[in-house]
Design an enzyme around this catalytic site. Sequence first.
Site, PDB file in Angstrom:
ATOM      1  N   GLY A  64     -43.031  64.141  25.664  1.00  0.00           N
ATOM      2  CA  GLY A  64     -43.177  62.947  24.855  1.00  0.00           C
ATOM      3  C   GLY A  64     -44.298  62.025  25.277  1.00  0.00           C
ATOM      4  N   ASN A  92     -49.271  64.272  21.452  1.00  0.00           N
ATOM      5  CA  ASN A  92     -48.312  63.306  20.914  1.00  0.00           C
ATOM      6  C   ASN A  92     -49.007  62.138  20.217  1.00  0.00           C
ATOM      7  OD1 ASN A  92     -45.747  64.512  21.618  1.00  0.00           O
ATOM      8  ND2 ASN A  92     -46.296  64.113  23.743  1.00  0.00           N
TER       9      ASN A  92
END
Length: 204
Positions: A64, A92
């Site tokens: 993430g 991301n």
Amino acid sequence: MSQSLAQTQTQTQAAARTLKLVALGDSLTAGYNLPGSAAFPPVLEQALRQKGIAVEIVNAGVSGDTVQGGLERLDWSVAEGTDGVILELGANDALRGLDPAMTRKGLEAIVTRLKARGIPVLLAGMYAPRNLGPDYAKRFDAIYPELAKSHGLVLYPFFLEGIAGNRALNQPDLLHPTAEGVRVIVRNILPTVERFLSTLPAKP
């Protein structure tokens, strides 16, 4: 002892020393949903060792993570004594549609801070999803080659080369590689990593 002989001995000693690398990245580095041994850093380390290259690769991947996240944890993720960094960040940012100018600024800050510490960088590039439109893709895709050129970095143009969009090599989300997908990534990037290692300055 002649100077040339001393240089040869120094080079031999350097070659025998275990190189310490850090793979700084997101879930593609961390090994999302895979056993630890199947993640990119240990699989790459094993491939290099099979070629007789003594190397240890720290897995500094955080699922993430954006480029900003990598920048914020840079100092404690890359320890003193690190010989080189494989920088794999930005996927991301693109998935979230973040401004490419901010992604570029963050990557440049990471590279600049590592260079200031005398740590060379192999830059692993990323392409933007095409559903974000041609203008976004053009701006995002240009970040990596332009940074590599301006900072004299070894560049691997596309980290997911050979597996992007391949259902057989990706998990059901089609974003994260399977264990076999990781092996394909390692096989493809290996020559670039070897070239990067050959550029590292010798240390005692």
